[in-house]
Design an enzyme around this catalytic site. Structure first.
Site, PDB file in Angstrom:
ATOM      1  CB  CYS A 129      32.872  28.783  56.927  1.00  0.00           C
ATOM      2  SG  CYS A 129      34.067  29.894  57.706  1.00  0.00           S
TER       3      CYS A 129
ATOM      4  CG  ASP B 143      39.833  26.596  42.060  1.00  0.00           C
ATOM      5  OD1 ASP B 143      40.312  27.502  42.749  1.00  0.00           O
ATOM      6  OD2 ASP B 143      38.889  26.765  41.248  1.00  0.00           O
TER       7      ASP B 143
ATOM      8  CG  HIS C 171      36.093  33.227  58.350  1.00  0.00           C
ATOM      9  ND1 HIS C 171      35.613  32.977  57.077  1.00  0.00           N
ATOM     10  CD2 HIS C 171      36.226  34.573  58.436  1.00  0.00           C
ATOM     11  CE1 HIS C 171      35.455  34.135  56.445  1.00  0.00           C
ATOM     12  NE2 HIS C 171      35.817  35.114  57.248  1.00  0.00           N
TER      13      HIS C 171
ATOM     14  CG  ASN D 161      44.814  35.655  43.998  1.00  0.00           C
ATOM     15  OD1 ASN D 161      45.933  35.951  43.579  1.00  0.00           O
ATOM     16  ND2 ASN D 161      44.040  34.761  43.389  1.00  0.00           N
TER      17      ASN D 161
ATOM     18  N   GLY E 170      42.601  39.945  42.787  1.00  0.00           N
ATOM     19  CA  GLY E 170      41.804  38.820  42.307  1.00  0.00           C
ATOM     20  C   GLY E 170      41.148  37.995  43.394  1.00  0.00           C
TER      21      GLY E 170
ATOM     22  CG  HIS F  77      37.772  30.787  54.688  1.00  0.00           C
ATOM     23  ND1 HIS F  77      36.890  30.254  55.641  1.00  0.00           N
ATOM     24  CD2 HIS F  77      38.938  30.124  54.862  1.00  0.00           C
ATOM     25  CE1 HIS F  77      37.515  29.331  56.357  1.00  0.00           C
ATOM     26  NE2 HIS F  77      38.763  29.217  55.891  1.00  0.00           N
TER      27      HIS F  77
ATOM     28  CG  HIS G 197      41.655  30.813  49.123  1.00  0.00           C
ATOM     29  ND1 HIS G 197      40.817  31.828  49.511  1.00  0.00           N
ATOM     30  CD2 HIS G 197      41.925  31.022  47.814  1.00  0.00           C
ATOM     31  CE1 HIS G 197      40.595  32.632  48.479  1.00  0.00           C
ATOM     32  NE2 HIS G 197      41.261  32.166  47.432  1.00  0.00           N
TER      33      HIS G 197
HETATM   34  P1  AMP Z   1      40.386  33.724  44.810  1.00  0.00           P
HETATM   35  O1  AMP Z   1      39.883  34.322  43.519  1.00  0.00           O
HETATM   36  O2  AMP Z   1      41.875  33.788  45.017  1.00  0.00           O
HETATM   37  O3  AMP Z   1      39.601  34.283  45.995  1.00  0.00           O
HETATM   38  O4  AMP Z   1      40.099  32.173  44.729  1.00  0.00           O
HETATM   39  C1  AMP Z   1      38.832  31.614  44.927  1.00  0.00           C
HETATM   40  C2  AMP Z   1      38.848  30.289  44.226  1.00  0.00           C
HETATM   41  O5  AMP Z   1      37.786  29.516  44.740  1.00  0.00           O
HETATM   42  C3  AMP Z   1      38.643  30.391  42.722  1.00  0.00           C
HETATM   43  O6  AMP Z   1      39.773  29.826  42.054  1.00  0.00           O
HETATM   44  C4  AMP Z   1      37.374  29.585  42.473  1.00  0.00           C
HETATM   45  O7  AMP Z   1      37.417  28.834  41.290  1.00  0.00           O
HETATM   46  C5  AMP Z   1      37.320  28.699  43.703  1.00  0.00           C
HETATM   47  N1  AMP Z   1      35.992  28.223  44.080  1.00  0.00           N
HETATM   48  C6  AMP Z   1      34.833  28.940  44.113  1.00  0.00           C
HETATM   49  N2  AMP Z   1      33.816  28.163  44.535  1.00  0.00           N
HETATM   50  C7  AMP Z   1      34.350  26.936  44.796  1.00  0.00           C
HETATM   51  C8  AMP Z   1      33.806  25.692  45.259  1.00  0.00           C
HETATM   52  N3  AMP Z   1      32.503  25.544  45.562  1.00  0.00           N
HETATM   53  N4  AMP Z   1      34.650  24.629  45.377  1.00  0.00           N
HETATM   54  C9  AMP Z   1      35.964  24.755  45.058  1.00  0.00           C
HETATM   55  N5  AMP Z   1      36.531  25.908  44.637  1.00  0.00           N
HETATM   56  C10 AMP Z   1      35.739  26.975  44.492  1.00  0.00           C
HETATM   57 ZN    ZN Z   2      35.131  31.181  56.212  1.00  0.00          ZN
END
Ligand code: AMP
Ligand code: ZN
Length: 117
Positions: free
Chosen positions: A12, A35, A51, A90, A96, A101, A103
């Site tokens: 968010c 990422d 969200h 995920n 994982g 939020h 994605h």
């Molecule tokens: P998940 O583990 O499927 O919830 O994916 C979360 C993803 O967010 C992971 O691949 C992280 O590397 C990525 N992530 C965490 N913080 C940030 C950020 N500030 N900017 C971009 N990606 C992020």
């Molecule tokens: Zn959010």
């Protein structure tokens, strides 16, 4: 409440431009950004601006928005010139999920094994 911005939510904050990200695409309803810890040469996250805690809640509460996210994964793959790519949601900590939020991960630019771990 589902759909409302959450003060403690990282994505968010990225949507609100309160935390920087490398944004690659934006639509009225979605944002796509790189990422921070890429697992492939292309690793882009596509999020709904609203969200929802994960893909399950998004699909249930806002199916048209879920379709927008899916369409954007295709647009990202196109822009990144990916012939093959993997789209991953995920859902739940056992799978994982670490950011609560919804994605989609768009991964490509290298060979991807199947089945994933
Ligand atoms: P998940 O583990 O499927 O919830 O994916 C979360 C993803 O967010 C992971 O691949 C992280 O590397 C990525 N992530 C965490 N913080 C940030 C950020 N500030 N900017 C971009 N990606 C992020
Ligand atoms: Zn959010």
């Amino acid at each position: 409440m589902a759909g409302e911005p959450q003060d403690d939510c990282l994505f968010c904050k990225i949507v609100a431009r309160q935390i920087p990200a490398t944004i690659v695409r934006e639509t009225e309803t979605t944002l796509a950004f790189r990422d921070i810890n890429p697992q492939a040469p292309t690793h882009v996250l596509v999020v709904p601006k609203a969200h929802y805690k994960n893909a399950a809640e998004l699909a249930e509460a806002a199916p048209a928005l879920a379709a927008d996210v899916l369409a954007e994964t295709r647009a990202v793959a196109d822009e990144e010139k990916l012939e093959s790519y993997r789209t991953v949601f995920n859902t739940g900590s056992g799978a994982g999920q670490t950011v609560w939020h919804a994605h989609a991960h768009v991964l490509g630019g290298r060979g991807l094994e199947w089945p994933p771990g």
